[in-house]
Design an enzyme around this catalytic site. Structure first.
Site, PDB file in Angstrom:
ATOM      1  N   HIS A  16       0.922  -1.289  -0.075  1.00 41.50           N
ATOM      2  CA  HIS A  16      -0.030  -0.062  -0.044  1.00 41.50           C
ATOM      3  C   HIS A  16       0.792   1.448   0.047  1.00 41.50           C
ATOM      4  O   HIS A  16       0.668   2.230  -0.704  1.00 41.50           O
ATOM      5  CB  HIS A  16      -0.855   0.179   1.138  1.00 41.50           C
ATOM      6  CG  HIS A  16      -2.036  -1.027   1.402  1.00 41.50           C
ATOM      7  ND1 HIS A  16      -1.777  -2.066   2.301  1.00 41.50           N
ATOM      8  CD2 HIS A  16      -3.119  -1.585   0.485  1.00 41.50           C
ATOM      9  CE1 HIS A  16      -2.617  -2.946   2.257  1.00 41.50           C
ATOM     10  NE2 HIS A  16      -3.357  -2.447   1.330  1.00 41.50           N
ATOM     11  N   ASP A  68      -3.976  -7.144  -7.766  1.00 36.90           N
ATOM     12  CA  ASP A  68      -5.357  -7.555  -7.901  1.00 36.90           C
ATOM     13  C   ASP A  68      -5.640  -7.259  -9.613  1.00 36.90           C
ATOM     14  O   ASP A  68      -6.208  -6.212  -9.888  1.00 36.90           O
ATOM     15  CB  ASP A  68      -6.008  -6.565  -7.161  1.00 36.90           C
ATOM     16  CG  ASP A  68      -5.986  -7.035  -5.619  1.00 36.90           C
ATOM     17  OD1 ASP A  68      -6.455  -8.361  -5.117  1.00 36.90           O
ATOM     18  OD2 ASP A  68      -5.345  -6.221  -4.822  1.00 36.90           O
ATOM     19  N   GLN A  78      -9.161  -6.953 -10.886  1.00 36.25           N
ATOM     20  CA  GLN A  78      -9.613  -5.900 -10.382  1.00 36.25           C
ATOM     21  C   GLN A  78      -9.235  -4.787 -11.135  1.00 36.25           C
ATOM     22  O   GLN A  78      -9.969  -3.777 -11.713  1.00 36.25           O
ATOM     23  CB  GLN A  78      -9.270  -5.648  -8.912  1.00 36.25           C
ATOM     24  CG  GLN A  78      -9.700  -4.268  -8.371  1.00 36.25           C
ATOM     25  CD  GLN A  78      -9.375  -4.198  -6.707  1.00 36.25           C
ATOM     26  OE1 GLN A  78     -10.089  -4.575  -6.203  1.00 36.25           O
ATOM     27  NE2 GLN A  78      -8.304  -3.572  -6.596  1.00 36.25           N
TER      28      GLN A  78
HETATM   29  P1  AMP Z   1      -6.651  -3.851  -0.376  1.00 38.12           P
HETATM   30  O1  AMP Z   1      -6.486  -3.041   0.666  1.00 38.12           O
HETATM   31  O2  AMP Z   1      -6.254  -5.145  -0.274  1.00 38.12           O
HETATM   32  O3  AMP Z   1      -8.021  -3.625  -0.961  1.00 38.12           O
HETATM   33  O4  AMP Z   1      -5.713  -3.260  -1.551  1.00 38.12           O
HETATM   34  C1  AMP Z   1      -5.728  -1.602  -1.597  1.00 38.12           C
HETATM   35  C2  AMP Z   1      -4.877  -1.516  -2.782  1.00 38.12           C
HETATM   36  O5  AMP Z   1      -3.538  -2.011  -2.758  1.00 38.12           O
HETATM   37  C3  AMP Z   1      -5.197  -2.133  -4.185  1.00 38.12           C
HETATM   38  O6  AMP Z   1      -5.237  -1.539  -5.457  1.00 38.12           O
HETATM   39  C4  AMP Z   1      -4.282  -3.527  -4.168  1.00 38.12           C
HETATM   40  O7  AMP Z   1      -4.313  -4.039  -5.519  1.00 38.12           O
HETATM   41  C5  AMP Z   1      -3.122  -2.728  -3.639  1.00 38.12           C
HETATM   42  N1  AMP Z   1      -2.286  -3.848  -3.150  1.00 38.12           N
HETATM   43  C6  AMP Z   1      -2.466  -4.691  -2.285  1.00 38.12           C
HETATM   44  N2  AMP Z   1      -1.253  -5.475  -2.246  1.00 38.12           N
HETATM   45  C7  AMP Z   1      -0.291  -5.088  -3.006  1.00 38.12           C
HETATM   46  C8  AMP Z   1       0.966  -5.529  -3.156  1.00 38.12           C
HETATM   47  N3  AMP Z   1       1.584  -6.631  -2.594  1.00 38.12           N
HETATM   48  N4  AMP Z   1       1.504  -4.839  -4.048  1.00 38.12           N
HETATM   49  C9  AMP Z   1       1.078  -3.682  -4.740  1.00 38.12           C
HETATM   50  N5  AMP Z   1      -0.190  -3.359  -4.563  1.00 38.12           N
HETATM   51  C10 AMP Z   1      -0.883  -4.048  -3.618  1.00 38.12           C
END
Ligand code: AMP
Length: 289
Positions: A37, A153, A156
């Site tokens: 994040h 994702d 998504q």
């Molecule tokens: P989430 O809080 O899991 O809904 O993720 C929020 C954002 O962070 C989304 O756009 C995810 O794709 C991105 N994200 C989550 N994990 C990672 C990661 N390991 N590397 C890059 N982006 C991430």
């Protein structure tokens, strides 16, 4: 840094910054922030001069048997981490703010057809409809010029890209490559659910998609051979239960019968360790004609 809790206040704030000529970025998250994040936040910083991070565990994207209730919530810690990064606004609405009649009584949905037929969408009915609906709301509330998402994702990201195009959102989308642990495991808020043994075995997800990448780049054109290679690697983890291992076209997200030279594909896996569901994937361009 400001923490804003209401839709009205967030819209007023965004409008005021827009009138000043600022370029606004939005990073939507569900909180429980990790280094992945934070990389999104730094990317947002590089593309805008005002960064809003939203933190909202969106009930409409969780299925009835999924982890909505136990999803980690750590607003105070998240706010401190974002403050240290120089974020301008944390938008952290309540469920009532986002769904005034309650999530179950929501009537207006944004749904991108077809792109959810495979990969995660096939196993999580309604998930992407919940995602696109809440992202559309966040766009209308935070009014960004730029929005930053993780390619972790991947489905998504492609679905949101399509929504932005089809609904004429004047928003630049930026996809950030997956941030990983030293052994390759993609960072995820759900990794905290894993036992030490599950955590060790979870390395097979990144190994599987990496094997897919190598096979495709070496000229393998048969998706079934790539899927088999991924499944063999996943089988090295005795605690893993594979939900899917798939290769689809990167744009249509439909299965391919044979990978064409120069075609961009997405290889993805989803695996359960106990109740914990993890995903990983890679975009790969097949060698040219
Ligand atoms: P989430 O809080 O899991 O809904 O993720 C929020 C954002 O962070 C989304 O756009 C995810 O794709 C991105 N994200 C989550 N994990 C990672 C990661 N390991 N590397 C890059 N982006 C991430």
């Amino acid at each position: 840094m400001e923490v804003i809790r209401t839709v009205k206040a967030m819209q007023a704030h965004a409008d005021a910054r827009r009138r000043e000529g600022r370029r606004l970025a939005l990073v939507p998250t569900m909180g429980a922030l990790h280094a992945g994040h934070l990389t999104l936040v730094r990317t947002a910083r590089a593309h805008a001069d005002h960064v809003t991070v939203s933190i909202f565990v969106n009930p409409t994207q969780f299925g009835p048997n999924e982890d909505y209730a136990r999803y980690p919530r750590r607003l105070e810690q998240d706010v401190a981490a974002l403050e240290a990064l120089g974020v301008d606004v944390v938008f952290a609405p309540t469920v009532e703010e986002m769904y005034p009649d309650g999530p179950a009584a929501n009537l207006t949905w944004v749904y991108v057809e077809k792109l959810d037929a495979h990969l995660c969408g096939r196993y999580r009915p309604g998930h992407f409809r919940g995602v696109t609906t809440v992202v559309a709301k966040l766009f209308n509330i935070c009014r960004p010029h730029v929005a930053v998402f993780g390619l972790k994702d991947a489905q998504q990201f492609q679905i949101i890209r399509r929504m932005v195009r089809d609904l004429h959102y004047d928003i630049e989308l930026i996809g950030v490559p997956t941030v990983r642990e030293p052994d390759g495991l993609a960072l995820s808020s759900r990794n905290t659910y894993l036992s030490p043994e599950e955590r060790k075995q979870a390395v097979v997800l990144s190994q599987a998609v990496e094997a897919a990448r190598q096979a495709i780049e070496a000229g393998e054109q048969r998706p079934e051979a790539i899927v088999e290679a991924m499944r063999q690697i996943l089988a090295r983890a005795p605690l893993a239960r594979v939900q899917y291992a798939e290769v689809v076209d990167a744009e249509t997200l439909q299965p391919v019968t044979r990978i064409r030279p120069g075609q961009r594909v997405l290889a993805g896996v989803a695996v359960f360790f106990g109740d914990t569901r993890l995903i990983d994937n890679v975009f790969v361009e097949a060698p040219g004609a």
